[in-house]
Design an enzyme around this catalytic site. Structure first.
Site, PDB file in Angstrom:
ATOM      1  N   LYS A   1      -0.982  -7.627  13.277  1.00 17.16           N
ATOM      2  CA  LYS A   1      -1.983  -6.722  12.598  1.00 17.16           C
ATOM      3  C   LYS A   1      -3.315  -7.212  13.290  1.00 17.16           C
ATOM      4  O   LYS A   1      -3.867  -8.272  13.478  1.00 17.16           O
ATOM      5  CB  LYS A   1      -2.013  -7.050  11.102  1.00 17.16           C
ATOM      6  CG  LYS A   1      -2.826  -5.823  10.376  1.00 17.16           C
ATOM      7  CD  LYS A   1      -2.780  -6.009   8.913  1.00 17.16           C
ATOM      8  CE  LYS A   1      -3.762  -4.846   8.051  1.00 17.16           C
ATOM      9  NZ  LYS A   1      -3.615  -4.905   6.589  1.00 17.16           N
TER      10      LYS A   1
ATOM     11  N   THR B   1       0.859  -1.370  -0.024  1.00 18.68           N
ATOM     12  CA  THR B   1       0.027   0.003   0.033  1.00 18.68           C
ATOM     13  C   THR B   1       0.976   1.312  -0.088  1.00 18.68           C
ATOM     14  O   THR B   1       0.415   2.269  -0.508  1.00 18.68           O
ATOM     15  CB  THR B   1      -1.045  -0.027   1.183  1.00 18.68           C
ATOM     16  OG1 THR B   1      -1.653  -1.035   1.186  1.00 18.68           O
ATOM     17  CG2 THR B   1      -1.905   1.341   1.165  1.00 18.68           C
TER      18      THR B   1
ATOM     19  N   TYR C   1      -7.792   0.955  -4.251  1.00 16.66           N
ATOM     20  CA  TYR C   1      -6.462   1.357  -4.855  1.00 16.66           C
ATOM     21  C   TYR C   1      -5.773   0.127  -5.429  1.00 16.66           C
ATOM     22  O   TYR C   1      -6.088  -1.081  -5.141  1.00 16.66           O
ATOM     23  CB  TYR C   1      -5.579   2.233  -3.788  1.00 16.66           C
ATOM     24  CG  TYR C   1      -5.070   1.113  -2.682  1.00 16.66           C
ATOM     25  CD1 TYR C   1      -4.026   0.342  -2.510  1.00 16.66           C
ATOM     26  CD2 TYR C   1      -6.115   0.923  -1.490  1.00 16.66           C
ATOM     27  CE1 TYR C   1      -3.643  -0.154  -1.456  1.00 16.66           C
ATOM     28  CE2 TYR C   1      -5.715   0.234  -0.439  1.00 16.66           C
ATOM     29  CZ  TYR C   1      -4.529  -0.483  -0.366  1.00 16.66           C
ATOM     30  OH  TYR C   1      -4.250  -1.123   0.450  1.00 16.66           O
TER      31      TYR C   1
ATOM     32  N   THR D   1       1.071  -4.388   4.482  1.00 16.51           N
ATOM     33  CA  THR D   1       0.893  -4.515   5.966  1.00 16.51           C
ATOM     34  C   THR D   1       0.295  -6.070   6.057  1.00 16.51           C
ATOM     35  O   THR D   1       0.246  -6.584   7.169  1.00 16.51           O
ATOM     36  CB  THR D   1      -0.058  -3.525   6.526  1.00 16.51           C
ATOM     37  OG1 THR D   1      -1.233  -3.489   5.700  1.00 16.51           O
ATOM     38  CG2 THR D   1       0.477  -2.189   6.440  1.00 16.51           C
ATOM     39  N   ASP D   2      -0.543  -6.451   4.778  1.00 15.12           N
ATOM     40  CA  ASP D   2      -1.251  -7.776   5.124  1.00 15.12           C
ATOM     41  C   ASP D   2      -0.455  -9.092   5.669  1.00 15.12           C
ATOM     42  O   ASP D   2      -0.927  -9.684   6.471  1.00 15.12           O
ATOM     43  CB  ASP D   2      -1.934  -8.357   3.845  1.00 15.12           C
ATOM     44  CG  ASP D   2      -3.122  -7.452   3.378  1.00 15.12           C
ATOM     45  OD1 ASP D   2      -3.698  -6.731   4.098  1.00 15.12           O
ATOM     46  OD2 ASP D   2      -3.706  -7.610   2.247  1.00 15.12           O
TER      47      ASP D   2
ATOM     48  N   GLU E   1      -4.830 -28.558  28.336  1.00 13.68           N
ATOM     49  CA  GLU E   1      -6.016 -29.549  28.081  1.00 13.68           C
ATOM     50  C   GLU E   1      -5.747 -30.578  27.248  1.00 13.68           C
ATOM     51  O   GLU E   1      -6.394 -31.392  26.851  1.00 13.68           O
ATOM     52  CB  GLU E   1      -7.085 -28.599  27.584  1.00 13.68           C
ATOM     53  CG  GLU E   1      -7.393 -27.339  28.650  1.00 13.68           C
ATOM     54  CD  GLU E   1      -8.628 -26.602  27.903  1.00 13.68           C
ATOM     55  OE1 GLU E   1      -9.645 -26.941  27.813  1.00 13.68           O
ATOM     56  OE2 GLU E   1      -8.136 -25.234  27.657  1.00 13.68           O
TER      57      GLU E   1
END
Length: 354
Positions: free
Chosen positions: A190, A39, A52, A117-118, A311
């Site tokens: 994120k 981005t 975009y 950023t993903d 567990e």
């Protein structure tokens, strides 16, 4: 005379130091920016639309758009790729790691990587495992494209260069600088699809802050990384396939069997709660673990550790607890670790150490 607020006092000192260095002819730090797209290099038809296209702007154009950035360091740029981070691949990540290892052997003082950023946390964590340097390596991105009203990329890039040029950033592993915050690759994740403050370090907290190029550092990472890491990728051209399988109510066990049938060399379960899953899925995990396919129990929950033998009887079933690694970081660590071992005991120690 009224005392200036702390930030302005610190900024004034930083400016005086920069002026003094220039006056005495001391050279600026050498910072190389490695661009991958995202981005921060995106563009839209107008400044107010949400849609975009990533990876449209070159590294030279990004640098030229940031006033005074060249006062922070001598900057060089290289275009490694130009993709949205949804298309980031191990091939690009390996190329990036090898280039960082080459550059940091020379007169480069710090590295900045522009990235979407993903999947930024995955690339950051991968580089933290395999980059053999104490020099600053800093990832940076943005949540708004370069054409947006109030684009966040320029200031993020300015702060990232300031951190990469700062000797105090050394020996802290791979860092991420976004929205004034400095995160460790080990702890960041994120947490929002659209918010500018999208990255958090919920378990271990921030490494520091960078405010208009003025840096303050709080801590060093706790776990192994960089030169302290046992992992090397100099001669690696591909990583073993590791699949993430999402756990939910009444999940079918055949997803696990299908993953192995399609060639997975390891599996990460994004479990419910403390890495749990329905009994049928747990039995399937134990079965493939006995076949020599390592299975890591992580959690779909945003924060908290997945403990061993809490567990689930991991000792009996031959499974690995992810500890503080979320599913995506667990996949990265398992993929890299499988280059050296398939032993469940050895892998569990790796998950505790990194």
């Amino acid at each position: 005379m009224k005392k200036l607020p702390y930030y302005f006092r610190k900024a004034s000192v930083a400016l005086l130091v920069m002026a003094s260095l220039t006056a005495f002819g001391q050279k600026k730090a050498n910072v190389t920016i490695l661009a991958t797209g995202g981005t921060i290099a995106g563009a839209a038809a107008s400044g107010t639309q949400a849609g975009y296209t990533s990876g449209q702007v070159t590294i030279d154009a990004m640098v030229n758009a940031v006033p005074d950035i060249t006062k922070l360091a001598n900057i060089k740029g290289e275009q490694i790729s130009n993709v949205g981070s949804q298309d980031m691949s191990f091939e690009i990540m390996l190329k990036l790691a090898k280039r960082i290892n080459e550059l940091t052997k020379g007169d480069v003082d710090g590295i900045v990587i522009t990235h979407g950023t993903d999947t930024m946390e995955e690339t950051a964590y991968f580089l933290n495992l395999v980059c053999k340097t104490d020099k600053p390596v800093v990832l940076v991105g943005s949540m708004r494209p370069s054409t947006a009203v109030s684009a966040d990329g320029p200031l993020n890039l300015y702060n990232a260069v300031a951190v990469a040029a700062d000797p105090n950033a050394a020996k802290r592993g791979v860092l991420l600088v976004m929205n004034d915050w400095v995160h460790s690759a080990q702890s960041l994740t994120k947490i929002s699809t659209t918010a500018v403050q999208t990255f958090m370090s919920p378990i271990n907290g921030l490494i520091g802050i960078s405010n208009y190029g003025v840096n303050e550092f709080y801590r060093y990472p706790y776990n192994k990384f960089g030169n302290g890491s046992e992992f090397k990728v100099d001669n690696v051209t591909a990583l073993p396939r590791v699949d993430i399988i999402y756990a939910d109510v009444d999940m079918p066990a055949d997803l696990i069997e299908a993953s192995v049938a399609k060639g997975a060399k390891g599996i990460v379960i994004a479990g419910v709660g403390n890495g749990n899953m329905p009994k049928a899925a747990l039995d399937a995990c134990a079965k493939v673990a006995k076949q020599g396919i390592p299975v890591v129990r992580s959690s779909r929950v945003v924060t908290g550790n997945v403990g061993r033998n809490v567990e689930v009887n991991d000792d009996q079933l031959g499974l690995i607890a992810s500890y503080d690694h979320n599913p995506q970081k667990s996949r990265i660590l398992l993929s890299v670790a499988l280059l050296t071992t398939k032993s469940p005991d050895a892998l569990q120690k790796i998950f505790y150490s990194y």
